[in-house]
Design a protein around this motif. Structure first.
Motif, PDB file in Angstrom:
ATOM      1  N   ALA A   1       0.829  -1.209   0.000  1.00  0.00           N
ATOM      2  CA  ALA A   1       0.000   0.000   0.000  1.00  0.00           C
ATOM      3  C   ALA A   1       0.861   1.255   0.000  1.00  0.00           C
ATOM      4  CB  ALA A   1      -0.931  -0.013   1.205  1.00  0.00           C
ATOM      5  N   TYR A   2       2.032   1.178   0.655  1.00  0.00           N
ATOM      6  CA  TYR A   2       2.944   2.315   0.720  1.00  0.00           C
ATOM      7  C   TYR A   2       4.367   1.830   0.474  1.00  0.00           C
ATOM      8  CZ  TYR A   2      -1.172   4.516   2.572  1.00  0.00           C
ATOM      9  OH  TYR A   2      -2.447   4.973   2.701  1.00  0.00           O
ATOM     10  N   ASN A   3       5.106   2.617  -0.308  1.00  0.00           N
ATOM     11  CA  ASN A   3       6.442   2.234  -0.738  1.00  0.00           C
ATOM     12  C   ASN A   3       7.386   3.407  -0.485  1.00  0.00           C
ATOM     13  OD1 ASN A   3       5.715  -0.404  -2.452  1.00  0.00           O
ATOM     14  ND2 ASN A   3       4.193   1.170  -2.871  1.00  0.00           N
ATOM     15  N   ALA A   4       8.323   3.222   0.430  1.00  0.00           N
ATOM     16  CA  ALA A   4       9.202   4.309   0.857  1.00  0.00           C
ATOM     17  C   ALA A   4      10.315   4.565  -0.142  1.00  0.00           C
ATOM     18  CB  ALA A   4       9.808   3.981   2.222  1.00  0.00           C
ATOM     19  N   VAL A   5      10.559   5.834  -0.414  1.00  0.00           N
ATOM     20  CA  VAL A   5      11.709   6.247  -1.211  1.00  0.00           C
ATOM     21  C   VAL A   5      12.794   6.777  -0.277  1.00  0.00           C
ATOM     22  CG1 VAL A   5      12.543   7.773  -3.050  1.00  0.00           C
ATOM     23  CG2 VAL A   5      10.268   6.727  -3.223  1.00  0.00           C
TER      24      VAL A   5
ATOM     25  N   TRP B   1       9.660  13.280   8.173  1.00  0.00           N
ATOM     26  CA  TRP B   1       8.837  13.179   6.966  1.00  0.00           C
ATOM     27  C   TRP B   1       9.266  11.950   6.184  1.00  0.00           C
ATOM     28  CZ3 TRP B   1      12.097  12.928   2.900  1.00  0.00           C
ATOM     29  CH2 TRP B   1      13.386  13.464   3.103  1.00  0.00           C
ATOM     30  N   ILE B   2       8.375  11.475   5.305  1.00  0.00           N
ATOM     31  CA  ILE B   2       8.694  10.408   4.381  1.00  0.00           C
ATOM     32  C   ILE B   2       8.229  10.790   2.985  1.00  0.00           C
ATOM     33  CG2 ILE B   2       6.572   9.161   4.997  1.00  0.00           C
ATOM     34  CD1 ILE B   2       7.998   6.563   4.206  1.00  0.00           C
ATOM     35  N   LEU B   3       9.085  10.553   2.005  1.00  0.00           N
ATOM     36  CA  LEU B   3       8.736  10.671   0.597  1.00  0.00           C
ATOM     37  C   LEU B   3       8.473   9.263   0.089  1.00  0.00           C
ATOM     38  CD1 LEU B   3       8.629  12.002  -2.263  1.00  0.00           C
ATOM     39  CD2 LEU B   3      11.123  11.794  -2.318  1.00  0.00           C
ATOM     40  N   GLY B   4       7.258   9.014  -0.386  1.00  0.00           N
ATOM     41  CA  GLY B   4       6.907   7.670  -0.806  1.00  0.00           C
ATOM     42  C   GLY B   4       5.946   7.654  -1.974  1.00  0.00           C
ATOM     43  N   VAL B   5       5.664   6.444  -2.431  1.00  0.00           N
ATOM     44  CA  VAL B   5       4.737   6.227  -3.544  1.00  0.00           C
ATOM     45  C   VAL B   5       3.707   5.190  -3.109  1.00  0.00           C
ATOM     46  CG1 VAL B   5       4.481   5.468  -5.934  1.00  0.00           C
ATOM     47  CG2 VAL B   5       6.512   6.773  -5.255  1.00  0.00           C
ATOM     48  N   ALA B   6       2.435   5.494  -3.284  1.00  0.00           N
ATOM     49  CA  ALA B   6       1.378   4.591  -2.861  1.00  0.00           C
ATOM     50  C   ALA B   6       1.207   3.436  -3.841  1.00  0.00           C
ATOM     51  CB  ALA B   6       0.060   5.350  -2.729  1.00  0.00           C
ATOM     52  N   GLY B   7       0.732   2.306  -3.310  1.00  0.00           N
ATOM     53  CA  GLY B   7       0.307   1.190  -4.129  1.00  0.00           C
ATOM     54  C   GLY B   7      -1.204   1.246  -4.312  1.00  0.00           C
TER      55      GLY B   7
ATOM     56  N   GLN C   1      -3.135   5.558   0.011  1.00  0.00           N
ATOM     57  CA  GLN C   1      -3.752   6.872  -0.159  1.00  0.00           C
ATOM     58  C   GLN C   1      -3.588   7.358  -1.600  1.00  0.00           C
ATOM     59  OE1 GLN C   1      -5.400   8.729   2.050  1.00  0.00           O
ATOM     60  NE2 GLN C   1      -5.469  10.725   1.062  1.00  0.00           N
ATOM     61  N   GLY C   2      -4.696   7.685  -2.255  1.00  0.00           N
ATOM     62  CA  GLY C   2      -4.649   8.240  -3.595  1.00  0.00           C
ATOM     63  C   GLY C   2      -4.475   7.227  -4.707  1.00  0.00           C
ATOM     64  N   GLY C   3      -4.263   5.955  -4.363  1.00  0.00           N
ATOM     65  CA  GLY C   3      -4.146   4.925  -5.382  1.00  0.00           C
ATOM     66  C   GLY C   3      -2.734   4.736  -5.894  1.00  0.00           C
TER      67      GLY C   3
END
Length: 211
Positions: free
Chosen positions: A22-26, A39-45, A49-51
């Protein structure tokens, strides 16, 4: 990496092989004390959140989101999180996707690349040219993403994920040693043209990240 209330820029290139969860950390500069101090910069799966593909900055909530302008699979994408004069900004491929003026004092002084502070949310894919600049907003408006490897500009505190010759823990600038966790590797695959074949990135797999 403790930015306090000052200006800063965090940027990198990412290549996503799969939305592993669901969440992928950068890049994650938080700890277990309180989310609002980092803070975390990430990309959702797909379940996040947000798809799938939604780029986000999260501290004690979702501060910034890219919405439709996110990270696709199998394509290099440039990401930048900037704070300039109290304004938080999220850029995807040089385009401002979201901003916010909420006040946060960032005191966490460590970070992980490719995983969250709790060693979860592992990145599946490649991360290249991670640069953290403390005390200066490198970008203040839409920009063309860099076409060459990032350099050690004024106020750079971290510049890594650039060199196959020195492995995934090598760096140009760092406040300390970088530690590899799990099965990670470096490669000549990079977001620049073929003439930049000596510029490398770090491949993250489940349970593999740098601190």
């Amino acid at each position: 990496f403790a930015m306090s209330t000052g200006d800063f820029t965090v940027e990198c290139w990412v290549y996503c092989n799969a939305y592993g969860g669901a969440y992928n950390a950068v890049v994650d500069c938080r700890d277990a004390t309180t989310q609002a101090t980092g803070w975390i910069l990430g990309v959702a799966g797909s379940g996040g959140q947000g798809g799938a593909g939604n780029v986000y900055i999260y501290n004690d909530g979702f501060l910034l989101e890219s919405s439709s302008g996110g990270v696709p699979l199998y394509k290099w994408t440039h990401l930048a999180y900037v704070r300039s004069s109290g304004r938080h900004e999220l850029y995807v491929d040089g385009i401002l996707r979201d901003s916010d003026t909420s006040s946060y004092t960032y005191s966490v002084d460590s970070c992980q690349i490719g995983a969250s502070y709790s060693n979860a949310e592992n990145w599946t894919g490649w991360i290249s040219n991670v640069r953290i600049v403390k005390g200066r907003a490198v970008y203040i408006t839409d920009f063309t993403p860099p076409t060459n490897p990032l350099t050690n500009v004024t106020d750079t505190k971290l510049l890594c994920c650039q060199g196959n010759e020195v492995g995934p823990t090598g760096y140009v600038v760092s406040p300390g040693a970088i530690t590899a966790n799990g099965n990670i590797s470096s490669s000549k695959f990079n977001p620049f043209d073929s003439e930049q074949a000596s510029t490398d990135i770090v491949l993250g797999e489940p349970a593999a990240y740098c601190t």
